[in-house]
Motif scaffolding. Structure first.
Motif, PDB file in Angstrom:
ATOM      1  N   MET A  21       0.823  -1.209   0.000  1.00  0.00           N
ATOM      2  CA  MET A  21       0.000   0.000   0.000  1.00  0.00           C
ATOM      3  C   MET A  21       0.861   1.264   0.000  1.00  0.00           C
ATOM      4  SD  MET A  21      -3.391  -0.809   2.250  1.00  0.00           S
ATOM      5  CE  MET A  21      -2.959  -2.137   3.348  1.00  0.00           C
ATOM      6  N   LYS A  22       2.011   1.226   0.679  1.00  0.00           N
ATOM      7  CA  LYS A  22       2.917   2.383   0.668  1.00  0.00           C
ATOM      8  C   LYS A  22       3.464   2.632  -0.733  1.00  0.00           C
ATOM      9  CE  LYS A  22       4.427   1.986   5.444  1.00  0.00           C
ATOM     10  NZ  LYS A  22       5.534   1.607   6.340  1.00  0.00           N
ATOM     11  N   VAL A  23       3.846   1.567  -1.434  1.00  0.00           N
ATOM     12  CA  VAL A  23       4.361   1.703  -2.805  1.00  0.00           C
ATOM     13  C   VAL A  23       3.267   2.239  -3.729  1.00  0.00           C
ATOM     14  CG1 VAL A  23       5.212   0.398  -4.808  1.00  0.00           C
ATOM     15  CG2 VAL A  23       6.172  -0.025  -2.537  1.00  0.00           C
ATOM     16  N   ILE A  24       2.071   1.698  -3.593  1.00  0.00           N
ATOM     17  CA  ILE A  24       0.951   2.158  -4.427  1.00  0.00           C
ATOM     18  C   ILE A  24       0.642   3.622  -4.136  1.00  0.00           C
ATOM     19  CG2 ILE A  24      -1.513   1.866  -4.874  1.00  0.00           C
ATOM     20  CD1 ILE A  24      -1.061  -1.180  -4.307  1.00  0.00           C
ATOM     21  N   SER A  25       0.672   3.999  -2.853  1.00  0.00           N
ATOM     22  CA  SER A  25       0.420   5.402  -2.487  1.00  0.00           C
ATOM     23  C   SER A  25       1.447   6.330  -3.113  1.00  0.00           C
ATOM     24  CB  SER A  25       0.451   5.554  -0.968  1.00  0.00           C
ATOM     25  OG  SER A  25      -0.574   4.814  -0.372  1.00  0.00           O
ATOM     26  N   GLU A  26       2.704   5.901  -3.113  1.00  0.00           N
ATOM     27  CA  GLU A  26       3.751   6.708  -3.743  1.00  0.00           C
ATOM     28  C   GLU A  26       3.501   6.852  -5.241  1.00  0.00           C
ATOM     29  OE1 GLU A  26       8.545   6.548  -4.567  1.00  0.00           O
ATOM     30  OE2 GLU A  26       7.762   5.505  -2.810  1.00  0.00           O
ATOM     31  N   ASN A  27       3.083   5.749  -5.873  1.00  0.00           N
ATOM     32  CA  ASN A  27       2.774   5.804  -7.306  1.00  0.00           C
ATOM     33  C   ASN A  27       1.636   6.781  -7.577  1.00  0.00           C
ATOM     34  OD1 ASN A  27       4.756   3.934  -7.914  1.00  0.00           O
ATOM     35  ND2 ASN A  27       3.348   2.205  -7.965  1.00  0.00           N
ATOM     36  N   PRO A  42      10.135  11.493 -16.329  1.00  0.00           N
ATOM     37  CA  PRO A  42       9.261  11.772 -15.190  1.00  0.00           C
ATOM     38  C   PRO A  42       9.376  10.651 -14.154  1.00  0.00           C
ATOM     39  CG  PRO A  42       7.984  10.805 -16.946  1.00  0.00           C
ATOM     40  CD  PRO A  42       9.397  10.951 -17.466  1.00  0.00           C
ATOM     41  N   TYR A  43       8.489  10.690 -13.183  1.00  0.00           N
ATOM     42  CA  TYR A  43       8.440   9.633 -12.169  1.00  0.00           C
ATOM     43  C   TYR A  43       8.188   8.294 -12.854  1.00  0.00           C
ATOM     44  CZ  TYR A  43       6.765   6.805  -8.283  1.00  0.00           C
ATOM     45  OH  TYR A  43       6.599   5.804  -7.356  1.00  0.00           O
ATOM     46  N   ARG A  44       8.897   7.277 -12.398  1.00  0.00           N
ATOM     47  CA  ARG A  44       8.722   5.923 -12.929  1.00  0.00           C
ATOM     48  C   ARG A  44       8.023   5.084 -11.866  1.00  0.00           C
ATOM     49  NH1 ARG A  44      10.334   3.178 -17.268  1.00  0.00           N
ATOM     50  NH2 ARG A  44      11.744   4.780 -18.039  1.00  0.00           N
ATOM     51  N   ARG A  45       6.967   4.428 -12.258  1.00  0.00           N
ATOM     52  CA  ARG A  45       6.163   3.586 -11.373  1.00  0.00           C
ATOM     53  C   ARG A  45       7.019   2.538 -10.670  1.00  0.00           C
ATOM     54  NH1 ARG A  45       2.995  -1.433 -12.503  1.00  0.00           N
ATOM     55  NH2 ARG A  45       1.309  -1.454 -10.967  1.00  0.00           N
ATOM     56  N   LYS A  46       6.725   2.296  -9.394  1.00  0.00           N
ATOM     57  CA  LYS A  46       7.411   1.261  -8.630  1.00  0.00           C
ATOM     58  C   LYS A  46       6.516   0.040  -8.491  1.00  0.00           C
ATOM     59  CE  LYS A  46      10.402   4.344  -6.090  1.00  0.00           C
ATOM     60  NZ  LYS A  46      10.782   4.860  -4.774  1.00  0.00           N
ATOM     61  N   VAL A  47       7.158  -1.121  -8.452  1.00  0.00           N
ATOM     62  CA  VAL A  47       6.453  -2.400  -8.350  1.00  0.00           C
ATOM     63  C   VAL A  47       7.082  -3.191  -7.217  1.00  0.00           C
ATOM     64  CG1 VAL A  47       5.812  -4.500  -9.596  1.00  0.00           C
ATOM     65  CG2 VAL A  47       6.067  -2.360 -10.842  1.00  0.00           C
ATOM     66  N   ILE A  48       6.257  -3.847  -6.426  1.00  0.00           N
ATOM     67  CA  ILE A  48       6.750  -4.631  -5.302  1.00  0.00           C
ATOM     68  C   ILE A  48       6.600  -6.123  -5.623  1.00  0.00           C
ATOM     69  CG2 ILE A  48       4.538  -4.615  -4.083  1.00  0.00           C
ATOM     70  CD1 ILE A  48       6.176  -4.254  -1.465  1.00  0.00           C
ATOM     71  N   SER A  49       7.582  -6.909  -5.198  1.00  0.00           N
ATOM     72  CA  SER A  49       7.556  -8.363  -5.395  1.00  0.00           C
ATOM     73  C   SER A  49       7.646  -9.042  -4.039  1.00  0.00           C
ATOM     74  CB  SER A  49       8.733  -8.821  -6.250  1.00  0.00           C
ATOM     75  OG  SER A  49       8.704  -8.210  -7.505  1.00  0.00           O
ATOM     76  N   PHE A  50       6.973 -10.170  -3.916  1.00  0.00           N
ATOM     77  CA  PHE A  50       6.969 -10.935  -2.676  1.00  0.00           C
ATOM     78  C   PHE A  50       7.683 -12.260  -2.873  1.00  0.00           C
ATOM     79  CE2 PHE A  50       2.701  -8.756  -2.563  1.00  0.00           C
ATOM     80  CZ  PHE A  50       3.113  -7.712  -1.742  1.00  0.00           C
ATOM     81  N   ALA A  51       8.098 -12.844  -1.752  1.00  0.00           N
ATOM     82  CA  ALA A  51       8.732 -14.164  -1.791  1.00  0.00           C
ATOM     83  C   ALA A  51       8.385 -14.906  -0.505  1.00  0.00           C
ATOM     84  CB  ALA A  51      10.242 -14.038  -1.924  1.00  0.00           C
ATOM     85  N   ASN A  52       8.268 -16.217  -0.616  1.00  0.00           N
ATOM     86  CA  ASN A  52       8.097 -17.050   0.570  1.00  0.00           C
ATOM     87  C   ASN A  52       9.471 -17.349   1.144  1.00  0.00           C
ATOM     88  OD1 ASN A  52       5.320 -17.293   0.513  1.00  0.00           O
ATOM     89  ND2 ASN A  52       5.377 -19.049  -0.850  1.00  0.00           N
ATOM     90  N   GLU A  53       9.597 -17.200   2.460  1.00  0.00           N
ATOM     91  CA  GLU A  53      10.849 -17.508   3.125  1.00  0.00           C
ATOM     92  C   GLU A  53      10.556 -18.376   4.335  1.00  0.00           C
ATOM     93  OE1 GLU A  53      13.052 -14.063   4.206  1.00  0.00           O
ATOM     94  OE2 GLU A  53      13.302 -13.396   2.141  1.00  0.00           O
ATOM     95  N   LEU A  54      11.482 -19.270   4.622  1.00  0.00           N
ATOM     96  CA  LEU A  54      11.349 -20.127   5.786  1.00  0.00           C
ATOM     97  C   LEU A  54      11.737 -19.340   7.026  1.00  0.00           C
ATOM     98  CD1 LEU A  54      10.818 -22.939   6.989  1.00  0.00           C
ATOM     99  CD2 LEU A  54      13.266 -23.381   6.705  1.00  0.00           C
ATOM    100  N   ASP A  55      10.834 -19.277   7.980  1.00  0.00           N
ATOM    101  CA  ASP A  55      11.133 -18.680   9.270  1.00  0.00           C
ATOM    102  C   ASP A  55      11.597 -19.804  10.183  1.00  0.00           C
ATOM    103  OD1 ASP A  55      10.815 -17.787  12.008  1.00  0.00           O
ATOM    104  OD2 ASP A  55       9.781 -16.043  11.178  1.00  0.00           O
TER     105      ASP A  55
END
Length: 135
Positions: A21-27, A42-55
């Motif tokens: 939501m923070k990245v989208i708000s910035e966009n 001009p401003y270039r859109r930011k995209v967020i990526s997720f990953a599964n990690e073992l805790d």
């Protein structure tokens, strides 16, 4: 599944959706931001990526933010020779942010955040009910 694991998994989901939501708000905030120099980008859109990690502590997979990158789709051009950001041909580069897509992504992130919150509330209620039964 251990109820505390369910809470930690949902909390991790809430954290990444908050970051999303923070990245989208910035966009959205920069959807109309053009360059301050002639012909500049001009401003270039930011995209967020997720990953599964073992805790290791929980011995389970949780979701984390993998990276935040920029979207390399080309900028749209608008003919506006009077604009200070216009290039030699009179075109101004516009940000590659589509507000409709950003609002849709924000709504999806909000719903996912709420779903994770509901899981946490349900787990808390189950834990409270279990404690009541043990009294």
């Amino acid at each position: 599944m251990d109820l505390t694991k369910a809470m930690f998994i949902s909390a991790a989901g809430m954290r990444v959706q908050g970051a999303r939501m923070k990245v989208i708000s910035e966009n959205l905030a920069n959807a109309d931001s053009i360059s301050t120099v002639p012909g500049g980008d001009p401003y270039r859109r930011k995209v967020i990526s997720f990953a599964n990690e073992l805790d290791a502590k929980l011995d389970t997979n949780i979701v984390r933010v993998k990276r935040i990158t920029t979207d390399n789709t080309p900028f749209d051009l608008e003919f506006d020779p009077g604009n200070p950001a216009a290039n030699q041909q009179g075109y101004v580069k516009l940000p590659n942010v589509n507000s409709l897509i950003e609002v849709s992504d924000m709504r999806e992130a909000q719903k996912t955040f709420e779903a994770n919150l509901t899981v946490i509330e349900s787990v808390k209620a189950m834990m409270a009910r279990t404690i009541d039964l043990l009294r």
